[in-house]
Scaffold this active site. Structure first.
Site, PDB file in Angstrom:
ATOM      1  CD  GLU A 355      -2.902   0.617   2.074  1.00  0.00           C
ATOM      2  OE1 GLU A 355      -4.624   0.577   1.979  1.00  0.00           O
ATOM      3  OE2 GLU A 355      -3.248   1.376   3.391  1.00  0.00           O
ATOM      4  CG  HIS A 386       5.994 -29.777   4.960  1.00  0.00           C
ATOM      5  ND1 HIS A 386       6.555 -30.577   4.906  1.00  0.00           N
ATOM      6  CD2 HIS A 386       6.683 -28.802   6.061  1.00  0.00           C
ATOM      7  CE1 HIS A 386       7.552 -31.003   5.898  1.00  0.00           C
ATOM      8  NE2 HIS A 386       7.698 -29.844   6.107  1.00  0.00           N
ATOM      9  CE  LYS A 514     -12.432   4.279   0.370  1.00  0.00           C
ATOM     10  NZ  LYS A 514     -11.281   4.744   1.308  1.00  0.00           N
TER      11      LYS A 514
END
Length: 549
Positions: A355, A386, A514
């Protein structure tokens, strides 16, 4: 701060030539040539943290040229600008002073000619008083019972930092149960509310403006749930506190503004855990431990602001990152903590880095023609071994990795920690030096097998090595050392933003989605078909409406 295109500097051109000389040099070659490489390419901070950057594809000449780049881009001037309260976040006309929040020296830091430290200290004192009342049980809920559970409602920096720190410092926590709600998905708040009792729960609503959609949606749902049990709205004041600056909206919600903890526009969201946003941390580990967290960060701030570039840990890590991202074409960096309490550390700095430096426009307003922020990802070891280490070891992508581990564990159970640390040490060695075909064949001979008859499998057991890593070994994960580690990464990100000529402290990239969501929301209220968007978005919305019934 100066606005300099790094690719136009003499240092960048020199680095490009140097890269041509270095691109085929292996880490194994570098160690073979210098038996003292570790001591030259490692440093200890405050007897709490060892940073080993020797397993990188760098020489002293590489670092000298990278430091020349930092000088040409006036990194030293930019550091002074930030610490002195200059408004270096120019797109929002704001100072960037998370360092003031942990300024334990209390030396004046000025914004618009006013020392911010008295206000910082006043909020800290208020957090101390409030937290002590909650932790001691002196503070009672609406039925006279003490608080047992704290629910932090926030998103982004109002959630990621406090959640990461309270998890990392779980060995220091008190009796209070901590919960974090961020997602606007109703599942998140619903599942948390199933675990708590309205009589003994305190909600912290973390929103600077008290208008953040996700946070306020969750806060209102929490309030509705609470009032179903409590009935009278006057009881809200005993069970809700606000981390905000909007006193009017806080009061309208029913929160006593005496329990509103403010912070300032010079505190960026992803750097806000040091502020009132860290109240959940204080409630979890106590005020004294929170001060230790601040003190560790302040110690790293002093190191960063006063240490020459060639010995400055955040600067060194930043420069090495630029070297890989812009010259070797590495697109990602992995953060791999070998400590289960640190399981949210990579996610926290995924936001912290991506960000901050995920920008394609430079400080002059021009589209860049070089790489800016990398993709950050990671999981705790040994789980990652793993899962995705296969690609790091034998894939076609270069993935520089930071390995982080404590020498002392909080849980000395049998030989668990020795096994964990043996993997920590082994992985960086394996990534650096690999395993040659000759070694694989010799292993077969040692087992009494003829390598010639196993030719088909030998190539798959070869490890090229030459995969770069940094190792960060902490003495122990304490509030102080964690504070220093977080600040190390913060200043690394800042350094890269300065050199790459981007604005690190805004985040305009979150706005468009937004805006469009606010436009789409009213269109979801009825069952009418939508045709106001592109065919894909229309199709998705219309199928959603058909399926929801």
């Amino acid at each position: 701060m100066k606005n300099i295109n790094p690719t136009q500097t003499a240092a960048w051109q020199a680095l490009q030539k140097h890269f041509d000389e270095m691109k085929d040099v292996t880490i194994a070659d570098l160690f073979a040539k210098d038996g003292d490489r570790f001591s030259k390419f490692s440093a200890t901070f405050n007897d709490q943290m060892l940073v080993d950057y020797s397993k990188n594809r760098i020489t002293e000449e590489t670092l000298a040229k990278l430091q020349d780049l930092a000088k040409e881009c006036d990194l030293a001037g930019a550091i002074k600008s930030m610490f002195s309260g200059e408004k270096i976040n120019r797109t929002e006309n704001r100072a960037v002073l998370h360092v003031a929040l942990r300024n334990r020296s209390n030396t004046p830091i000025l914004v618009d000619g006013k020392d911010v430290m008295p206000e910082v200290n006043a909020v800290l004192e208020k957090m101390k008083t409030f937290s002590e009342a909650i932790i001691s049980g002196e503070w009672k809920g609406y039925t006279g019972k003490a608080i047992t559970d704290v629910v932090n409602i926030g998103i982004g920096g109002s959630d990621l930092g406090p959640y990461m720190v309270t998890e990392a410092l779980r060995p220091y926590k008190n009796h209070l149960n901590m919960h974090f709600v961020s997602n606007v998905d109703g599942t998140h708040i619903s599942e948390v509310l199933k675990k708590v009792n309205p009589e003994t729960t305190l909600f912290l609503v973390a929103s600077k403006t008290f208008t953040t959609q996700e946070t306020m949606t969750n806060a209102h749902s929490a309030r509705d749930w609470f009032l179903k049990a409590a009935g009278d709205e006057k009881h809200v004041a005993k069970h809700f506190a606000a981390l905000s600056t909007n006193a009017k909206a806080v009061g309208e919600f029913g929160i006593d503004t005496a329990n509103m903890f403010e912070f300032w526009d010079w505190v960026g969201g992803r750097y806000s855990l040091w502020s009132a946003i860290g109240l959940s941390i204080v409630l979890s580990i106590g005020f004294d431990n929170f001060v230790e967290l601040l003190s560790g960060a302040h110690a790293m701030d002093k190191h960063f602001s006063t240490t020459p570039a060639e010995k400055n840990l955040p600067v060194l890590l930043a420069l090495i990152g630029i070297w890989y991202n812009n010259f070797f074409g590495a697109e990602t960096e992995a953060i791999l903590p070998y400590d289960q309490y640190m399981h949210r550390f990579a996610a926290y700095f995924q936001q912290g880095n991506m960000e901050s430096n995920g920008k394609y426009v430079d400080r002059n307003g021009n589209v860049v023609d070089y790489q800016t922020g990398p993709i950050i990802w990671g999981e705790p070891g040994t789980n990652g071994q793993h899962a995705f280490y296969q690609l790091i070891h034998q894939g076609t992508k270069m993935v520089p990795c930071d390995f982080i581990a404590p020498a002392i564990t909080h849980n000395p159970l049998s030989d668990h920690h020795q096994k964990l640390l043996s993997n920590f040490f082994a992985q960086t060695e394996a990534l650096a030096f690999g395993k040659s075909r000759e070694v694989v064949e010799q292993e077969y001979r040692d087992q009494g097998k003829d390598p010639a008859t196993l030719d088909y499998v030998v190539p798959f057991k070869v490890f090229e090595g030459n995969r770069p890593t940094n190792s960060i070994l902490l003495r122990e994960i304490t509030p102080f050392s964690l504070g220093a580690l977080i600040a190390l990464y913060e200043h690394k990100i800042f350094t890269q933003g300065v050199i790459l000529n981007i604005f690190t402290f805004d985040q305009w990239g979150v706005e468009l989605g937004k805006q469009l969501a606010n436009r789409i929301l009213p269109e979801l209220k009825d069952d009418k078909e939508i045709s106001s968007h592109d065919s894909s978005t229309n199709g998705l919305i219309n199928r959603y409406k058909a399926w929801r019934g």
